[in-house]
Structure formats: structure tokens, C-alpha cells
Write a protein that holds these residues in place. Structure first.
Motif, PDB file in Angstrom:
ATOM      1  N   LEU A 272       0.844  -1.199   0.000  1.00 32.68           N
ATOM      2  CA  LEU A 272       0.000   0.000   0.000  1.00 32.68           C
ATOM      3  C   LEU A 272       0.878   1.247   0.000  1.00 32.68           C
ATOM      4  CD1 LEU A 272      -2.618  -1.019   2.739  1.00 32.68           C
ATOM      5  CD2 LEU A 272      -2.867  -1.229   0.262  1.00 32.68           C
ATOM      6  N   ASN A 273       0.511   2.235  -0.832  1.00 34.76           N
ATOM      7  CA  ASN A 273       1.248   3.495  -0.762  1.00 34.76           C
ATOM      8  C   ASN A 273       0.810   4.275   0.475  1.00 34.76           C
ATOM      9  OD1 ASN A 273      -1.099   5.103  -1.386  1.00 34.76           O
ATOM     10  ND2 ASN A 273      -0.787   4.664  -3.569  1.00 34.76           N
ATOM     11  N   ARG A 274       1.459   5.367   0.744  1.00 33.41           N
ATOM     12  CA  ARG A 274       1.211   6.117   1.974  1.00 33.41           C
ATOM     13  C   ARG A 274      -0.240   6.577   2.091  1.00 33.41           C
ATOM     14  NH1 ARG A 274       5.415  10.732   3.625  1.00 33.41           N
ATOM     15  NH2 ARG A 274       6.704   8.846   3.617  1.00 33.41           N
ATOM     16  N   PHE A 275      -0.811   7.040   0.963  1.00 33.51           N
ATOM     17  CA  PHE A 275      -2.194   7.527   0.993  1.00 33.51           C
ATOM     18  C   PHE A 275      -3.174   6.378   1.233  1.00 33.51           C
ATOM     19  CE2 PHE A 275      -6.145   8.842  -1.296  1.00 33.51           C
ATOM     20  CZ  PHE A 275      -6.503   9.873  -0.438  1.00 33.51           C
ATOM     21  N   GLU A 276      -2.935   5.236   0.589  1.00 34.79           N
ATOM     22  CA  GLU A 276      -3.804   4.071   0.785  1.00 34.79           C
ATOM     23  C   GLU A 276      -3.761   3.591   2.232  1.00 34.79           C
ATOM     24  OE1 GLU A 276      -3.572   2.023  -3.677  1.00 34.79           O
ATOM     25  OE2 GLU A 276      -1.976   1.668  -2.208  1.00 34.79           O
ATOM     26  N   ARG A 277      -2.590   3.585   2.818  1.00 34.36           N
ATOM     27  CA  ARG A 277      -2.477   3.193   4.227  1.00 34.36           C
ATOM     28  C   ARG A 277      -3.184   4.198   5.130  1.00 34.36           C
ATOM     29  NH1 ARG A 277       3.158   2.438   6.435  1.00 34.36           N
ATOM     30  NH2 ARG A 277       1.956   1.810   8.258  1.00 34.36           N
ATOM     31  N   PHE A 278      -3.061   5.491   4.792  1.00 35.40           N
ATOM     32  CA  PHE A 278      -3.739   6.515   5.587  1.00 35.40           C
ATOM     33  C   PHE A 278      -5.244   6.282   5.590  1.00 35.40           C
ATOM     34  CE2 PHE A 278      -6.180  10.506   5.351  1.00 35.40           C
ATOM     35  CZ  PHE A 278      -5.963  10.990   6.637  1.00 35.40           C
ATOM     36  N   LEU A 279      -5.803   6.007   4.419  1.00 41.52           N
ATOM     37  CA  LEU A 279      -7.247   5.778   4.325  1.00 41.52           C
ATOM     38  C   LEU A 279      -7.660   4.531   5.102  1.00 41.52           C
ATOM     39  CD1 LEU A 279      -8.059   6.616   0.578  1.00 41.52           C
ATOM     40  CD2 LEU A 279      -8.438   8.032   2.598  1.00 41.52           C
ATOM     41  N   LYS A 280      -6.904   3.444   4.927  1.00 45.17           N
ATOM     42  CA  LYS A 280      -7.261   2.200   5.601  1.00 45.17           C
ATOM     43  C   LYS A 280      -7.104   2.302   7.115  1.00 45.17           C
ATOM     44  CE  LYS A 280      -6.666  -1.275   1.985  1.00 45.17           C
ATOM     45  NZ  LYS A 280      -8.017  -1.834   2.163  1.00 45.17           N
ATOM     46  N   ASN A 281      -6.151   3.088   7.565  1.00 47.02           N
ATOM     47  CA  ASN A 281      -5.882   3.184   8.994  1.00 47.02           C
ATOM     48  C   ASN A 281      -6.629   4.331   9.675  1.00 47.02           C
ATOM     49  OD1 ASN A 281      -4.195   0.981   8.809  1.00 47.02           O
ATOM     50  ND2 ASN A 281      -2.325   2.183   8.616  1.00 47.02           N
ATOM     51  N   SER A 282      -7.504   4.993   8.926  1.00 45.40           N
ATOM     52  CA  SER A 282      -8.360   6.031   9.498  1.00 45.40           C
ATOM     53  C   SER A 282      -9.693   5.405   9.897  1.00 45.40           C
ATOM     54  CB  SER A 282      -8.593   7.150   8.478  1.00 45.40           C
ATOM     55  OG  SER A 282      -9.664   7.973   8.879  1.00 45.40           O
ATOM     56  N   ARG A 283     -10.076   5.525  11.136  1.00 43.80           N
ATOM     57  CA  ARG A 283     -11.343   4.944  11.593  1.00 43.80           C
ATOM     58  C   ARG A 283     -12.527   5.627  10.914  1.00 43.80           C
ATOM     59  NH1 ARG A 283     -12.068   4.467  17.822  1.00 43.80           N
ATOM     60  NH2 ARG A 283     -13.407   2.722  17.240  1.00 43.80           N
ATOM     61  N   ILE A 284     -12.408   6.925  10.653  1.00 44.20           N
ATOM     62  CA  ILE A 284     -13.510   7.666  10.021  1.00 44.20           C
ATOM     63  C   ILE A 284     -13.722   7.165   8.605  1.00 44.20           C
ATOM     64  CG2 ILE A 284     -14.249   9.921   9.191  1.00 44.20           C
ATOM     65  CD1 ILE A 284     -12.777  11.158  11.565  1.00 44.20           C
ATOM     66  N   PHE A 285     -12.637   7.127   7.803  1.00 48.74           N
ATOM     67  CA  PHE A 285     -12.758   6.659   6.425  1.00 48.74           C
ATOM     68  C   PHE A 285     -13.161   5.190   6.380  1.00 48.74           C
ATOM     69  CE2 PHE A 285     -10.131  10.420   5.470  1.00 48.74           C
ATOM     70  CZ  PHE A 285     -10.854  10.937   4.413  1.00 48.74           C
ATOM     71  N   SER A 286     -12.710   4.422   7.364  1.00 46.42           N
ATOM     72  CA  SER A 286     -13.076   3.010   7.418  1.00 46.42           C
ATOM     73  C   SER A 286     -14.576   2.845   7.606  1.00 46.42           C
ATOM     74  CB  SER A 286     -12.322   2.319   8.549  1.00 46.42           C
ATOM     75  OG  SER A 286     -12.673   0.956   8.630  1.00 46.42           O
ATOM     76  N   LYS A 287     -15.153   3.667   8.474  1.00 48.32           N
ATOM     77  CA  LYS A 287     -16.599   3.600   8.711  1.00 48.32           C
ATOM     78  C   LYS A 287     -17.380   4.036   7.478  1.00 48.32           C
ATOM     79  CE  LYS A 287     -16.448   4.199  13.729  1.00 48.32           C
ATOM     80  NZ  LYS A 287     -16.764   5.085  14.878  1.00 48.32           N
ATOM     81  N   ILE A 288     -16.891   5.089   6.808  1.00 50.68           N
ATOM     82  CA  ILE A 288     -17.550   5.562   5.584  1.00 50.68           C
ATOM     83  C   ILE A 288     -17.496   4.483   4.512  1.00 50.68           C
ATOM     84  CG2 ILE A 288     -17.402   7.213   3.681  1.00 50.68           C
ATOM     85  CD1 ILE A 288     -16.376   9.275   5.726  1.00 50.68           C
ATOM     86  N   ASN A 289     -16.317   3.868   4.356  1.00 49.58           N
ATOM     87  CA  ASN A 289     -16.144   2.810   3.357  1.00 49.58           C
ATOM     88  C   ASN A 289     -17.048   1.624   3.654  1.00 49.58           C
ATOM     89  OD1 ASN A 289     -14.759   1.532   1.105  1.00 49.58           O
ATOM     90  ND2 ASN A 289     -13.763   0.246   2.631  1.00 49.58           N
ATOM     91  N   SER A 290     -17.148   1.254   4.937  1.00 54.00           N
ATOM     92  CA  SER A 290     -18.008   0.148   5.339  1.00 54.00           C
ATOM     93  C   SER A 290     -19.467   0.456   5.030  1.00 54.00           C
ATOM     94  CB  SER A 290     -17.833  -0.130   6.834  1.00 54.00           C
ATOM     95  OG  SER A 290     -18.676  -1.175   7.255  1.00 54.00           O
TER      96      SER A 290
END
Length: 316
Positions: A272-290
């Protein structure tokens, strides 16, 4: 004071011989190591297997110079449970045996950790989050072993990179090593010997592992046999349960595990590049994605349409 002790647990069965390669990779950087073994030499699928106690103990004696290894024997094959349920039970019992506190890292005998020293350092510098979480690593799945190297599964897109939960301060397992905790994604690599075995070993694996009831193991064995070093480029989307998860096979030259690790260091592997890891490791973005994924699944299944029709009918 935060407990950063490193506790590594291995589920050990018929393929214990792979520990000769896997244990030295983690041994010097672990504080304690637990090897959990079925006391009656039965697999999760309630199949008996040959067990060379003398050979096993000789291997452990050769490696365990600092006396870090604890062998935990117990009945891990309850007949009333499925293979997967027995796996989960063993993992949870092993966690209890290793005791509370510290980092719990669970591996299998055929998993070779790349840069375990750096992974330990990474764990010790993670923030002490207020919520329960796992740390996941990238798995490189080996699919076929040859005289000069291996075929391995290579992702083409970032969502096809296989991450598995490996470490946690809160050991609790619900589906293999998985649970409902938040997952912190790392780019550390683990090489999984997995399918890169001889025919008899593959048959034994297919009939005894936790996924024995998840797909047609006999049909998949026939497919596995058909894949060779002369035709592997013609196969795509071949994961036994989620085909598109394994899009392609690639060849890597190596004769030993050390060569294999060195080859992946030189050749690289998708991460994962830095931005992809940031998104995956963000609880907010994780909830939105879910939420987005859940909504999409409902739309695909026609659930919102059924709900709308019900509302219209009620108003009439």
C-alpha cells in the motif's frame, strides 16, 4: 508502564517441519514463544496424523538455546465442532496460555516473517490507542514449488493485496485470526508456504485445515495439479472462495527460504502506498467505506427496492 513484551504463538500439527525455517526468523526478537500441539495428534477436522515426537523435540532443542519456547499440549479437536471452530478454539486457548499483556503474535508453521526485527520495533512505537485493534501484515502466498523457484500469487490492484491480522494487545479470535476489532494495516511481509508443497502434503492440508468445508477441495486439488511452470501465465482469478482475490501467478527464482526472502527484497512485492495506508488506517474513512459497501450490497441485492415497494403498498 506499557507492556511491550513480544509473545509469539504457533499452531503446530502435521506440518511442524516448516518450523525449521519459520522459528529462527522470529526467535531472537521474541520474549516468549508458544507452540500449541494437539495432545492426541488429531487435526481440526478430526483426522489423525503421524507425529514424530523425537524429531519434533530434537528440532526445538536445536533452536531453543535461550529456553524461550513453551510447548502447550491440549485437545484441540472437539468432535462436536467444525474444523474452523476448532481452529478458533485453539487460537483462543493458546492466547490464554501465553498470558495477559504484551503483544500477541499468532503464526502458522509455514509462515516466514520478513524483517521481524523491524516489525517488533514498529509495534513498540505504535500509539496506545483507546480502542481495541489488530495489526495486519501482507501475505505472499506461494502456490507451487519447483526445482529452481516458486510460483506465487501476485495482486494487480491494491484491494487484492492480502492482509491478515497477526498482532494484537487484545487476543480474541472469532474466524481464524480475525475478529471485529479495528485493523491497522502495515506493509510488513509474511511469506506463506501455503500451496507450495508436494501432492501428498497438499492432500493432507486440504482435508485437515480450517477451510475444509468452505469449498470443493477435491475439485480445487485437480486444478492445482493442472498448474505448471510452463502454463501458469494462462491462469487468472483462481482463489478457491473469492476468485478475483488471486488474479495472477508470477515466478520467483530461489532454492532456500533465505534466498526467497532475499529475492523478494530485490524484486519487491505490491504494498500500500502512503495515501492508501492513511485511508485504511483512518477509523472515520473506514466507517464511511463500510457504510458505502453495505449500501452497495443492499442495492445489488434489491433490498432498497423491496423496502420502497413495501412503503408504496402501505400508503395505498
Amino acid at each position: 508502564m506499557v507492556d511491550n513484551s513480544i509473545k509469539v504463538g504457533f499452531c503446530v500439527a502435521y506440518d511442524w517441519g516448516f518450523l525449521a525455517e519459520a522459528l529462527p526468523l522470529v526467535y531472537h526478537f521474541a520474549d516468549t514463544i508458544c507452540l500449541s500441539v494437539d495432545s492426541e495428534s488429531y487435526s481440526w477436522a478430526n483426522q489423525s496424523f503421524d507425529w514424530d515426537e523425537a524429531g519434533f523435540m530434537a528440532l526445538i532443542g536445536k533452536i531453543d538455546k535461550a529456553k524461550k519456547i513453551k510447548i502447550y499440549k491440549h485437545n484441540f479437536h472437539l468432535i462436536e465442532l467444525t474444523a474452523l471452530q476448532n481452529e478458533v478454539r485453539q487460537r483462543n486457548l493458546m492466547a490464554v496460555a501465553m498470558g495477559k499483556g504484551g503483544w500477541h503474535i499468532q503464526l502458522d508453521c509455514d509462515e516466514y516473517f520478513v524483517d521481524f526485527e523491524k516489525f517488533v520495533d514498529y509495534l513498540k512505537h505504535l500509539p496506545d490507542y483507546s480502542y481495541t485493534f489488530n495489526v495486519s501484515c501482507i501475505f505472499i502466498t506461494l502456490f507451487k514449488k519447483g526445482n529452481n523457484g516458486f510460483l506465487y500469487v501476485c495482486p494487480e490492484k491494491s484491494h487484492q493485496i492480502e492482509h491478515f491480522q497477526v498482532a494484537t494487545r487484545y487476543p480474541h479470535y472469532e474466524h481464524g485470526r480475525r475478529n471485529g476489532f479495528f485493523n491497522v494495516h502495515s506493509n510488513f511481509l509474511i511469506i506463506h508456504q501455503s500451496w507450495a508443497r508436494n501432492k501428498e502434503e497438499i492432500k493432507q492440508k486440504l482435508l485437515n485445515w480450517g477451510h475444509v468445508n468452505d469449498f470443493n477441495v477435491h475439485a480445487y486439488f485437480q486444478f492445482w495439479e493442472s498448474v505448471g511452470f510452463d502454463n501458469y501465465q494462462g491462469f487468472a482469478n483462481f482463489h478457491p472462495m473469492t476468485p478475483e482475490s488471486w488474479p495472477t501467478l508470477k515466478f520467483i527464482e530461489s532454492r532456500t527460504t533465505a534466498d526467497l526472502i532475499s529475492a523478494f527484497h530485490q524484486q519487491g512485492f505490491p504494498t500500500l502506498n502512503r495515501f492508501e495506508r492513511f485511508l485504511k488506517n483512518s477509523r472515520i474513512f473506514s466507517k464511511i467505506n463500510s457504510l458505502v459497501r453495505s449500501t452497495f450490497r443492499k442495492i445489488s441485492s434489491g433490498q432498497p427496492l423491496k423496502w420502497l415497494n413495501k412503503m408504496i403498498s402501505a400508503k395505498r
